[in-house]
Structures are given as structure tokens and as C-alpha cells.
Design a protein around this motif. Structure first.
Motif, PDB file in Angstrom:
ATOM      1  N   VAL A 275       2.723   2.116  -4.701  1.00 12.97           N
ATOM      2  CA  VAL A 275       1.795   1.070  -5.164  1.00 12.97           C
ATOM      3  C   VAL A 275       2.206  -0.285  -4.585  1.00 12.97           C
ATOM      4  CG1 VAL A 275       0.980  -0.202  -7.179  1.00 12.97           C
ATOM      5  CG2 VAL A 275       1.126   2.290  -7.263  1.00 12.97           C
ATOM      6  N   LEU A 276       3.490  -0.607  -4.645  1.00 16.45           N
ATOM      7  CA  LEU A 276       3.964  -1.867  -4.073  1.00 16.45           C
ATOM      8  C   LEU A 276       3.768  -1.899  -2.560  1.00 16.45           C
ATOM      9  CD1 LEU A 276       7.265  -2.339  -6.117  1.00 16.45           C
ATOM     10  CD2 LEU A 276       5.135  -3.630  -6.346  1.00 16.45           C
ATOM     11  N   PHE A 277       3.909  -0.740  -1.939  1.00 18.14           N
ATOM     12  CA  PHE A 277       3.683  -0.622  -0.504  1.00 18.14           C
ATOM     13  C   PHE A 277       2.235  -0.964  -0.158  1.00 18.14           C
ATOM     14  CE2 PHE A 277       3.226   1.588   3.542  1.00 18.14           C
ATOM     15  CZ  PHE A 277       4.450   1.350   4.148  1.00 18.14           C
ATOM     16  N   ALA A 278       1.314  -0.480  -0.980  1.00 19.75           N
ATOM     17  CA  ALA A 278      -0.106  -0.776  -0.780  1.00 19.75           C
ATOM     18  C   ALA A 278      -0.377  -2.267  -0.940  1.00 19.75           C
ATOM     19  CB  ALA A 278      -0.945   0.030  -1.767  1.00 19.75           C
ATOM     20  N   VAL A 279       0.267  -2.882  -1.916  1.00 18.16           N
ATOM     21  CA  VAL A 279       0.089  -4.329  -2.140  1.00 18.16           C
ATOM     22  C   VAL A 279       0.569  -5.118  -0.919  1.00 18.16           C
ATOM     23  CG1 VAL A 279       0.870  -6.301  -3.516  1.00 18.16           C
ATOM     24  CG2 VAL A 279       0.226  -4.152  -4.648  1.00 18.16           C
ATOM     25  N   ALA A 280       1.732  -4.749  -0.378  1.00 18.37           N
ATOM     26  CA  ALA A 280       2.276  -5.451   0.784  1.00 18.37           C
ATOM     27  C   ALA A 280       1.346  -5.331   1.987  1.00 18.37           C
ATOM     28  CB  ALA A 280       3.658  -4.896   1.122  1.00 18.37           C
ATOM     29  N   GLY A 369      -1.063   8.214  -1.816  1.00 13.73           N
ATOM     30  CA  GLY A 369       0.234   8.864  -1.733  1.00 13.73           C
ATOM     31  C   GLY A 369       0.920   9.031  -3.069  1.00 13.73           C
ATOM     32  N   VAL A 370       0.506   8.253  -4.071  1.00  9.38           N
ATOM     33  CA  VAL A 370       1.068   8.387  -5.411  1.00  9.38           C
ATOM     34  C   VAL A 370       0.781   9.789  -5.972  1.00  9.38           C
ATOM     35  CG1 VAL A 370       0.955   7.508  -7.780  1.00  9.38           C
ATOM     36  CG2 VAL A 370       0.885   5.920  -5.854  1.00  9.38           C
TER      37      VAL A 370
END
Length: 405
Positions: A275-280, A369-370
Motif C-alpha cells: 500500500v505504501l509502495f502504491a502511494v509512493a 499485490g496486497v
């Protein structure tokens, strides 16, 4: 095989250095130099992505080769091949007279990473004591951040002569290769030749698609991260390089992956990370013209990407407890396949629509991917500090189960 603490520490630092030159310099510095290479060799986004895809395909083939070589001849052979290939690839890039030779150099440089990861994972699993093994794996994997961090200042110092930077990368690769030849042991005793059985244990049902999703999503920033900051965001060479340096510096936090996953568990660590990867990735698309926002996005991406690849290493070595090189190899093979598919597609979207569309698509894939997070909520990792449950003292050659499903 159990060694002294000093030997374990030396192996860990040497392994971190090999990952730094192969991943951070030989492979991912291509993204840092993409705007320069675009101008020098008259490349469009599709061609930049296609060359990057060639690097990822070479990585896939090298992972397969390294897994076989490590299984038969030991970790030192695979690690030396990685260092030699990184040296050859970066040298070719530095001397490239045309796009074809550039592409060949990028492909060779990309192959070095596939040779490095399985061999080093095998060496650490067989040399480092069980109570420190996961920490050592995480530290070695964080070498990517160190290499990316180093590549930025080298780029700035070599402005006006990009080839000089690549010759510096080649020199660093050669020195690390010499060090590796003295440090990484050729462990052969008790080595089982052949494929593990079962070939695809239950854990791989989620591990492999999870790795592929991370590969697809990460292709955007690794290949076009600096390019979008320059071509769309209008950042200067210095400002866009600072973004890249921050990415590498914060990526060093990936050394703490083992500690994090011990407390959160693989499932939570993977889910939160994606999720944080998607935000970045989305920030790169939505705030392209804001330097502070890009710095935040790069910092988030660096920490989370190195952390997630560290999770893949821990996940893979537990899915294949008797064949750690194979477990890491098959995980990173799927990671590279995702990157090989993602890089040209994102470049094509950039040519047809806008690079920001490609980055948003990559962010969406990260969210998907989650769905492939491991089923278990908590697990035990061995790194010499308090864990959620007892620490196993059984060496990997005698372990009979994988903790991840």
C-alpha cells in the motif's frame, strides 16, 4: 558450516558491497542516467523501456544459471560471476559508441544481479549462525540502497562526462569482485545437487505472484523515476539527482526488514508495504512538479522497496528451507519477469499518453499485490533479539518445514 562472528561480519559486509555494485550501480543506475542516455543516443520512451526490459530478461536467465551453479559448485562461483559481469557490463556502457552496444552493456549489467542474489543468500544461510541469519540476509539486501546512494554523487561529480561515472562504477565493481574472491567460501559439504522436492511447495502459490506484482509496480520508478522528474516535472539535473540520492539513502533502512517482520509478521509487513509502495508511485505521477513531494515519494519508495525485497528473501528461504538459493532465485525470477513486462509497457504508455499514466497503472498493480500476501499473520525470524516465539537452532540443511504459507 558455522564460522566465527568476525567471518560472519566480513561476509555480510562483502555481500552488501556486491549487492551495492550489481544492483545499485550496474543495474539501477540506468534509471538515473536515462535522461542523459535518451539525449545522447536519441532514444524514445519505448526504447528506454525496451533496453531496461532486456536487462530484466538477462536477470531472469542469470537467476536460473546462478541457482544451478551455486547448487553444484558453491556460492563463491556464483558471486564471482556476478562481480565479473557487473564489471564487464558497466565497462561496456562507459565505452558504448552506439545504442546497440549500450543495450548489450545494460543487459550484462542486469545479469550480474541475478547471479548475485541466490549465491549470497546461499552463503549467508550456510555460514552465518541461525540466531543472526535473518539480520545478515536483510543487511546484505540493503546493499541496493547503498549503491543507489553512491551513484547520485558520482553522477553529479561527472556532469558533462557521463562516461566517467560508468568507468568509476566499473572500477568499484572490479574491486568488490576481488574482495568477494577472498571472503565468500565455496561451501560444498553436504550440498544436495538437483531441484528441491516438492518443486513448488504451497507457499509459492502466493509468493510467486506477489513477487511478480512487485516487479511490475517497481518498473516505473526504477526505469523512469528520474526521467519523469526531468521531462514532465521540469526538475534540474541537480534536483532530480537529489531525489535519487534520497531514494538510496532511505533504502538503507531495509537492513531492518528482519526486525520489522518479526514484530508485524509477513502478512502485515507485505500488505502495508505494498500500500505504501502504491502511494509512493502515485506521488511521482500526481506531484511531479513539486520537489518536496518527490523527495518524500523517493524516500518512501526506497525504504519500502528494499524492505519488500527483504521480505521476499525471508519468505523464499522459508518456502525452501533445504534449498535457500533456489527459494531466493525463484522469488527474484518472478520479480524480474514483472519488471521485464512492466518497463516497456510503462514506456509505451508514456509515448502514447503520458508517463504519469504509466505510474498510476503501476500504483494500481501495487495495490492488487496486497491480495497475494502470505496467509500467516506472525512468524519467527532469527536475528539475535527478542522474537514473537522461540528461535530455532536447527541449521537450514536440517529444517523440514517452511513457516510461510
Amino acid at each position: 558450516m558455522v564460522s566465527s562472528y568476525k567471518h560472519e561480519l566480513t561476509l555480510t559486509v562483502a555481500g552488501l558491497s556486491l549487492i551495492a555494485v550489481s544492483y545499485g550501480l550496474a543495474r539501477y543506475a540506468y534509471g538515473l542516467f536515462a535522461p542523459t542516455l535518451r539525449d545522447v543516443f536519441n532514444l524514445d520512451g519505448g526504447m528506454l523501456g525496451a533496453i531496461a526490459a532486456g536487462s530484466y530478461v538477462a536477470y531472469c536467465l542469470a537467476v536460473i544459471a546462478s541457482t544451478a551453479v551455486t547448487s553444484r559448485w558453491g556460492a563463491r562461483t556464483g558471486a564471482l560471476a556476478a562481480g565479473a559481469t557487473a564489471t564487464a557490463g558497466t565497462s561496456l556502457i562507459a565505452a558504448a559508441p552506439n545504442a546497440a552496444v549500450l543495450a548489450l552493456g545494460v543487459v550484462l549489467a542486469g545479469a550480474s544481479t541475478g547471479l548475485a542474489s541466490p549465491s549470497l543468500a546461499d552463503a549467508v544461510s550456510r555460514v552465518v549462525r541461525v540466531t543472526r541469519r535473518d539480520r545478515a540476509q536483510s543487511v546484505v539486501n540493503a546493499g541496493t540502497g547503498l549503491g543507489v546512494l553512491v551513484s547520485g554523487p558520482v553522477f553529479l561529480l561527472a556532469i558533462g562526462d557521463w562516461r566517467l561515472a560508468w568507468w568509476a562504477f566499473a572500477g568499484a565493481s572490479a574491486l568488490v569482485t576481488l574482495w568477494i574472491s577472498r571472503v565468500v567460501p565455496s561451501v560444498k559439504e553436504g550440498r544436495k545437487i538437483g531441484l528441491p522436492s516438492p518443486l513448488f511447495p504451497p507457499a509459492t502459490g502466493r509468493l510467486l505472484p506477489a513477487a511478480a506484482a512487485l516487479g511490475l509496480a517497481s518498473a516505473a520508478i526504477w526505469t523512469f523515476g528520474r526521467d519523469i522528474a526531468v521531462s514532465v516535472g521540469g526538475l534540474s539535473e541537480t534536483a532530480s539527482t537529489v531525489v535519487w540520492i534520497v531514494l538510496g539513502a532511505v533504502g538503507l533502512a531495509g537492513a531492518f526488514t528482519a526486525e520489522l517482520t518479526s514484530r508485524a509478521g509477513l502478512r502485515r509487513a507485505w500488505s502495508a508495504g505494498m500500500v505504501l509502495f502504491a502511494v509512493a508511485t502515485a506521488l511521482f505521477a500526481l506531484a511531479t512538479r513539486s520537489l518536496p513531494a518527490l523527495i518524500i515519494a523517493a524516500a518512501l519508495f526506497g525504504a519500502v522497496y528494499i524492505g519488500l525485497t527483504g521480505v521476499l528473501i525471508l519468505w523464499g528461504t522459508r518456502a525452501y528451507p533445504t534449498a535457500p538459493a533456489f527459494g531466493v532465485g525463484v522469488s527474484f525470477l518472478m520479480l524480474a519477469l514483472g519488471q521485464a513486462i512492466g518497463a516497456p509497457l510503462i514506456g509505451l504508455l508514456g509515448d502514447l499518453i503520458d508517463l504519469r499514466a504509466g505510474f498510476l497503472a503501476a500504483a494500481a498493480i501495487a495495490v492488487l499485490g496486497v491480495l497475494f500476501a502470505p496467509r500467516e499473520a506472525t512468524t519467527t525470524y532469527n536475528f539475535g533479539v527478542r522474537s514473537l516465539s522461540g528461535v530455532s537452532t536447527v541449521p537450514p540443511e536440517q529444517e523440514s518445514r517452511a513457516d510461510c504459507a
